[in-house]
Design an enzyme around this catalytic site. Structure first.
Site, PDB file in Angstrom:
ATOM      1  CG  HIS A 130      86.999  57.728  11.618  1.00  0.00           C
ATOM      2  ND1 HIS A 130      85.943  56.972  12.027  1.00  0.00           N
ATOM      3  CD2 HIS A 130      87.098  57.529  10.283  1.00  0.00           C
ATOM      4  CE1 HIS A 130      85.420  56.335  11.000  1.00  0.00           C
ATOM      5  NE2 HIS A 130      86.099  56.652   9.917  1.00  0.00           N
TER       6      HIS A 130
HETATM    7  C1  UD1 Z   1      89.544  56.139   5.686  1.00  0.00           C
HETATM    8  C2  UD1 Z   1      88.292  56.094   4.813  1.00  0.00           C
HETATM    9  C3  UD1 Z   1      87.055  56.092   5.692  1.00  0.00           C
HETATM   10  C4  UD1 Z   1      87.117  54.997   6.741  1.00  0.00           C
HETATM   11  C5  UD1 Z   1      88.397  55.162   7.541  1.00  0.00           C
HETATM   12  C6  UD1 Z   1      88.549  54.129   8.610  1.00  0.00           C
HETATM   13  C7  UD1 Z   1      88.440  57.206   2.637  1.00  0.00           C
HETATM   14  C8  UD1 Z   1      87.994  58.388   1.873  1.00  0.00           C
HETATM   15  N1  UD1 Z   1      88.207  57.262   3.972  1.00  0.00           N
HETATM   16  O1  UD1 Z   1      89.536  57.381   6.361  1.00  0.00           O
HETATM   17  O2  UD1 Z   1      85.915  55.886   4.882  1.00  0.00           O
HETATM   18  O3  UD1 Z   1      86.001  55.084   7.591  1.00  0.00           O
HETATM   19  O4  UD1 Z   1      89.484  55.067   6.612  1.00  0.00           O
HETATM   20  O5  UD1 Z   1      89.695  54.372   9.350  1.00  0.00           O
HETATM   21  O6  UD1 Z   1      88.962  56.285   2.069  1.00  0.00           O
HETATM   22  N2  UD1 Z   1      96.870  57.573   9.226  1.00  0.00           N
HETATM   23  C9  UD1 Z   1      97.803  56.991  10.030  1.00  0.00           C
HETATM   24  N3  UD1 Z   1      98.051  55.633   9.896  1.00  0.00           N
HETATM   25  C10 UD1 Z   1      97.396  54.880   8.999  1.00  0.00           C
HETATM   26  C11 UD1 Z   1      96.451  55.492   8.173  1.00  0.00           C
HETATM   27  C12 UD1 Z   1      96.181  56.830   8.297  1.00  0.00           C
HETATM   28  O7  UD1 Z   1      98.413  57.649  10.858  1.00  0.00           O
HETATM   29  O8  UD1 Z   1      97.656  53.668   8.934  1.00  0.00           O
HETATM   30  C13 UD1 Z   1      96.586  59.019   9.393  1.00  0.00           C
HETATM   31  C14 UD1 Z   1      97.327  59.870   8.389  1.00  0.00           C
HETATM   32  O9  UD1 Z   1      97.697  61.046   9.024  1.00  0.00           O
HETATM   33  C15 UD1 Z   1      96.279  60.177   7.354  1.00  0.00           C
HETATM   34  C16 UD1 Z   1      95.007  60.219   8.189  1.00  0.00           C
HETATM   35  O10 UD1 Z   1      95.204  59.244   9.202  1.00  0.00           O
HETATM   36  O11 UD1 Z   1      96.514  61.352   6.665  1.00  0.00           O
HETATM   37  C17 UD1 Z   1      93.777  59.884   7.403  1.00  0.00           C
HETATM   38  O12 UD1 Z   1      93.912  58.627   6.734  1.00  0.00           O
HETATM   39  P1  UD1 Z   1      93.107  58.337   5.368  1.00  0.00           P
HETATM   40  O13 UD1 Z   1      93.328  56.941   4.918  1.00  0.00           O
HETATM   41  O14 UD1 Z   1      93.364  59.425   4.410  1.00  0.00           O
HETATM   42  O15 UD1 Z   1      91.602  58.498   5.800  1.00  0.00           O
HETATM   43  P2  UD1 Z   1      90.842  57.946   7.061  1.00  0.00           P
HETATM   44  O16 UD1 Z   1      90.406  59.118   7.859  1.00  0.00           O
HETATM   45  O17 UD1 Z   1      91.573  56.857   7.773  1.00  0.00           O
END
Ligand code: UD1
Length: 362
Positions: free
Chosen positions: A203
């Protein structure tokens, strides 16, 4: 006040809150959920599996750019902090919720403790590395999982009296829940019982946001799939990119099996039976080392070098040739790190030492 926001925070805060509740004369723990992760599979299911009490405050910030998400967390957290006036705020890990809440505390003069301090990948293109460096710079108490982290902090000029080597709270959760995870039926559900299989997670933006890199990784994984099934619980951002880059057909025609993100117990049951784990996650490098399962880290660097020095982890980068070579060596029992050890203080008692440190300084 214990802060959680994203999936890798929940298994770190669970044992700390449990220990604080056990010491009811000394602690009155509150939980703040920033809402960085919000899908049931990324958040709620972890509260259930890990038996974490419902958050006392939910900030509901959701997804956004890094700047917007961090700012929204800060804006929503500040009034909660002003109203509650906790003696300590605990932040864990390296996600945006970690730095956002630590920064609010530092500006308001509220003491903040950082659990999992001092880890460094030396790769500032990783958002987590920025979060780690900044959170450590402004925290009052730095609680570390390994001694290399203590050294990193001292080199950055952090006084030794602020640093406590307490061990790995994520491994507290792992050992505490191993038995419970045996009731998961995930291996039966996926028809894997008694079979060799690999588990894959991916991811990191550096791996899945660029088409070229992701495509190269997939080629290596498809080849590994020719030897054994590769079970792939897919993070939402990764699933989106598989579709966006047109990789769905390639995956469907391979032995890579996409499934939805799993809860804590199902996932533990799955990877604990794997022949090999392939990942770009930080936590999984540690969990596989604690259980003695071979792990291939699909990155050029790791902030957790102890899992390579002592544990079962191999840093293999993102080049197809190297990934295949090490994976095949492991499958042929030629590279099994038989003398691997569990790192010091990854013993299931880190939360107790964290509570001791908080009381000692209080
Ligand atoms: C975040 C953390 C990362 C961790 C990861 C675990 C930061 C900078 N990154 O990254 O260190 O390893 O979490 O998962 O804080 N989304 C969903 N549902 C959710 C959450 C996210 O669909 O419940 C999707 C959204 O499209 C979002 C994307 O995932 O834009 C990324 O989510 P985000 O929290 O920005 O970063 P992660 O890649 O999850």
């Amino acid at each position: 006040m214990n802060i959680v926001g994203a999936r890798p925070n929940f298994m770190k805060i669970a044992p700390i809150v449990r220990e604080m509740r056990r010491r009811e004369n000394d602690f009155l723990p509150l939980i703040v959920h920033t809402g960085q992760h919000y899908d049931a599979a990324m958040s709620d299911s972890f509260f259930v599996d890990l038996d974490i009490p419902a958050p006392d405050f939910h900030l509901e910030v959701g997804s956004a750019s890094h700047a917007v998400q961090t700012a929204k967390i800060m804006t929503a957290f500040e009034p909660v902090l002003l109203e509650q006036k906790p003696d300590w705020v605990l932040v864990v890990g390296d996600v945006n919720s970690t730095i956002a809440c630590a920064l609010v505390c530092a500006k308001l003069g509220v003491r903040v403790a950082h659990v999992e301090a001092g880890l460094r990948s030396r790769d500032r293109s990783m958002p987590e590395e920025i979060n780690r460096i900044l959170t450590d710079a402004i925290s009052d108490l730095l609680l570390t999982t390994s001694q290399d982290a203590d050294e990193n902090l001292k080199q950055e000029g952090i006084p030794a009296e602020k640093i406590r080597f307490v061990g790995n709270v994520m491994i507290d959760s792992l050992f505490y829940n191993l038995k419970k995870a045996e009731s998961s039926t995930i291996r039966e559900d996926l028809d894997l019982n008694g079979k060799d299989y690999a588990v894959l997670t991916l991811h990191r933006p550096s791996n899945v946001d660029e088409k070229e890199v992701f495509s190269g990784l997939l080629n290596a994984l498809v080849s590994i799939g020719e030897k054994l099934p590769v079970i792939f619980p897919v993070h939402p951002r990764t699933r989106g990119n598989i579709e966006k880059f047109g990789f769905s057909e390639k995956v469907e025609n391979s032995n890579i099996q996409l499934i939805n993100p799993l809860g804590y117990l199902d996932f533990m049951r799955l990877y604990s039976g794997a022949r090999v784990v392939l990942t770009d996650s930080g936590g999984l490098q540690e969990e596989t080392t604690a259980l003695g399962i071979p792990c291939l880290t699909l990155r050029d660097n790791t902030e957790r070098p102890i899992t390579i020095e002592l544990g079962t982890n191999h840093l293999v980068g993102t080049e197809r040739g190297k990934i295949k070579q090490i994976a095949f060596e492991i499958l042929e029992n030629k590279n099994s790190k038989k003398d691997a050890k569990i790192p010091p203080l990854w013993d299931g008692h880190a939360a107790e030492r964290i509570c001791d440190a908080l009381l000692e300084i209080y």
